[in-house]
Design a protein around this motif. Sequence first.
Motif, PDB file in Angstrom:
ATOM      1  N   SER A   1      -3.121  11.828   7.243  1.00  0.00           N
ATOM      2  CA  SER A   1      -3.358  10.571   6.550  1.00  0.00           C
ATOM      3  C   SER A   1      -4.037   9.562   7.471  1.00  0.00           C
ATOM      4  N   LYS A   2      -3.700   9.660   8.751  1.00  0.00           N
ATOM      5  CA  LYS A   2      -4.319   8.761   9.703  1.00  0.00           C
ATOM      6  C   LYS A   2      -5.829   9.017   9.746  1.00  0.00           C
TER       7      LYS A   2
ATOM      8  N   LEU B   1      -7.729   7.548   7.006  1.00  0.00           N
ATOM      9  CA  LEU B   1      -7.967   6.116   7.089  1.00  0.00           C
ATOM     10  C   LEU B   1      -9.183   5.808   7.936  1.00  0.00           C
TER      11      LEU B   1
ATOM     12  N   SER C   1      -5.030  -1.061  10.056  1.00  0.00           N
ATOM     13  CA  SER C   1      -5.381  -0.191  11.169  1.00  0.00           C
ATOM     14  C   SER C   1      -6.560  -0.741  11.974  1.00  0.00           C
TER      15      SER C   1
ATOM     16  N   PHE D   1       0.883  16.951  -0.148  1.00  0.00           N
ATOM     17  CA  PHE D   1       0.638  15.505  -0.132  1.00  0.00           C
ATOM     18  C   PHE D   1      -0.401  15.065  -1.166  1.00  0.00           C
TER      19      PHE D   1
ATOM     20  N   TYR E   1       4.354   9.268   4.464  1.00  0.00           N
ATOM     21  CA  TYR E   1       3.112   8.499   4.354  1.00  0.00           C
ATOM     22  C   TYR E   1       3.396   7.079   3.864  1.00  0.00           C
TER      23      TYR E   1
ATOM     24  N   PHE F   1       2.344   4.245   6.293  1.00  0.00           N
ATOM     25  CA  PHE F   1       1.042   3.616   6.111  1.00  0.00           C
ATOM     26  C   PHE F   1       1.004   2.588   5.000  1.00  0.00           C
TER      27      PHE F   1
ATOM     28  N   TYR G   1       4.464   0.302   6.697  1.00  0.00           N
ATOM     29  CA  TYR G   1       4.342   0.144   8.138  1.00  0.00           C
ATOM     30  C   TYR G   1       5.668   0.198   8.876  1.00  0.00           C
TER      31      TYR G   1
END
Lengths: 460, 313
Positions: free
Chosen positions: A25-26, A29, A98, B249, B272, B276, B279
């Motif tokens: 997922s990072k 982004l 981010s 996912f 997740y 994200f 946070y």
Amino acid sequence: MKKVGYSIIILWFVLIMSACSEQTSKNELTKTNESSEDQRVGTKDGDKTKVVFWHSMGGKLQETLDSIVNKYNQSQNEYEIVAEYQGSYEEALTKLRSVGGTDDAPAIMQTFEVGTKYMIDSGFFEPIQTFIDKEDYEMDLLEENIINYYKVDGKFHSMPFNSSTPVLIYNKDAFTEVGLDENKAPRTYSEIKEAAKKLTSVNGNVTDRFGFSMLTYGWFFEQLLATQGGLYVDQNNGRSGDAENVLFNGEEGLRIFNLLNGMNQAGTFGNFGSNWDDIRAAFQSGKVAMYMDSSSGVRNAIENSPFEVGVGFIPHPDNMEPQGVVIGGASLWLSKGIDESIQDGAWNFMKYLQTPEIQAIWHVETGYFAITPAAYEEQLVKDEHSKYPQLKVTVDQLQSTKSQPATQGALISVFPESRQQVVTALENLYQGMAPQEALNQAARGTERAMEIANRTKNKE
Amino acid sequence: MKVVVDEEHKGQIPATINKLSFLSRTLNNRTALLYLLPSIVLFSVFVFYPMFKTVYLSFFLTDLQGRPAEFVGLENFQYLIQSESFHKSIKATLLFVLYTVPISIVTALFLAIIANEKLKGIGVFRTLFSSTMGMSVAASSVIWLFLFHPSIGAINRLLSIFNIQAIEWLVDPSWALISISITTIWMNTGFTFLILLGGLQNIDENLYESASIDGASFWYKMRRITIPMLSPTLFFIITITLINAFQTFGQVDILTKGGPAESTNLIVYSIYREAFINYQFGTASAQAIVLFFFILIVTILQFKFGEKRVFYQ
């Protein structure tokens, strides 16, 4: 030996894959940000200063916004606004998190109203009050209710841009069909219940049309709470200090849950989930006769429905004076610590968006409010209002709102998380959980998030 | 001259031999290390570092920017143990694994066996059956999103023809996980089919021929030849499907976002969301560690019990 080798390889797979799960997922982004690498905050390119503008206006809204941006870019030779769509408000905020404070952050960032507190606390943005003071810019020209929301501690941190409120949208043809007055939208809870009952039509064991529906989204709950004068959190809705306790699970919140629960059990409430397009499709295809939508969806509903569409104020409990609505939508934030000329460009563009002429276009094209009431005097708006009288209803509802902490809206930094909790509570309610229990669960989840936010604040 | 040199270096000779022999003794290891270097570097950057960072973060609470702000020891884990939503998440994940893994494999095995017959035009079917492999998770999820649409979806249209009440595929918590499972099985089939078909084609024809001469029936051959000879492939595909199921996912993110009522909040999605969206890297990392141990235990169990049945040629 071969067997052992096989096992080792597969075990490696396990390790790699489980470790990667967090990474994917990072990577997602960062990927989207790469495309704007050359643009960054904005660069000085030849004679025009580029100013990057992140927004969340998709679909038709994007077209309108792009045309306004183009107009601005052509109107002067100093600055060039680069508008980039970054997904929904939530997605854009996640992206910003981010890159915030780095060179990759945009010069102008559009964030929804519940992100206000987060944005202030993040420290990435310059309060626009700085610019207002510098040139004595007149903010009093803006709509009073909008000022009330965005003025925090007597200061403007961001520039209001697109503002909306919730409305009740209904199918006029269906109203006539079942003998209801198509020009009188139901307002109180009992009127809503009664109308929903009449409008629901069942064929065998299949419900052809539900009477009422509401998107499973925290925003509507907040609005139904505010119109009763109910606070979301303590400390005057988080406006006189950092909120610590949740208040939305009190009697006002319970009234809302009881209303929804009652209709759901009576079979007059249709649950179409938490996706805006789904509930709009349900209304336009006649599967539901009344639903709550954002004022920015009114224009779209009128144009795409094969029947007459009516718009009314949001419902309130019987025997109660409604307090009005909280302003929704988004505002624009100006990045801190970037080149001064880029900041000036961003500020200049923000002022441009405020002008009655632009606000008039924005209002009639999208259904968002004109944040400058002077825009309603523009001929364009007058014409449009006589063509679509429904748009006027949304303006009336906003202007009849009484200003008090409830309708100013809550300020908490973990609002997006709290909305998730409310969504879960609504879903649990529709599955038969007791209203108070569902509310309390959401309250506990929100309180934990607020507690962590307060504990970790200023502790870097 | 020669003598002088020898005299001068007399004391150093044994040391040099030692040094040389140490170098030559480790030559193989060093060569191996050199060859491994690229993967060691890659693993360190993409696997080991994130893993240690995850463990580190799990002991912290993070602030609004996601920076570790307060050391809390095991509080995150304690919270997870008590958290109802995490229990739901584990339950949903286990159910999801149970729904998808066996069905995916049985379906793919069935398709592989029928596609293994030598018929005219079998290539068309093989391509069709494996076609879902070429589709990204996002694209296939969007297709299913339309099929499942509550008011204008094709599946509900079909049901209404037969006068069956429309099913709220993605909106009803009791159906949502099933809907996600159907999507996943459909998506898994292509890859699983392809691997199993490959495995089937590797089986020596002679085995079947001699069995046929001995008069063995189709089912007998299946039980005694096909399944045992396919067991390494099956074992591989079961392991992979299992791990993938634990880490689902994309389809959750697109179809339900973990809703309704958290019924599809599978553990990776929950990680997740915590990390994200909210946070809270601390709680998210703690969940990631729990997931890691889950997968580890399942895999160890599988190797302990499952691998005994695997027949390596």
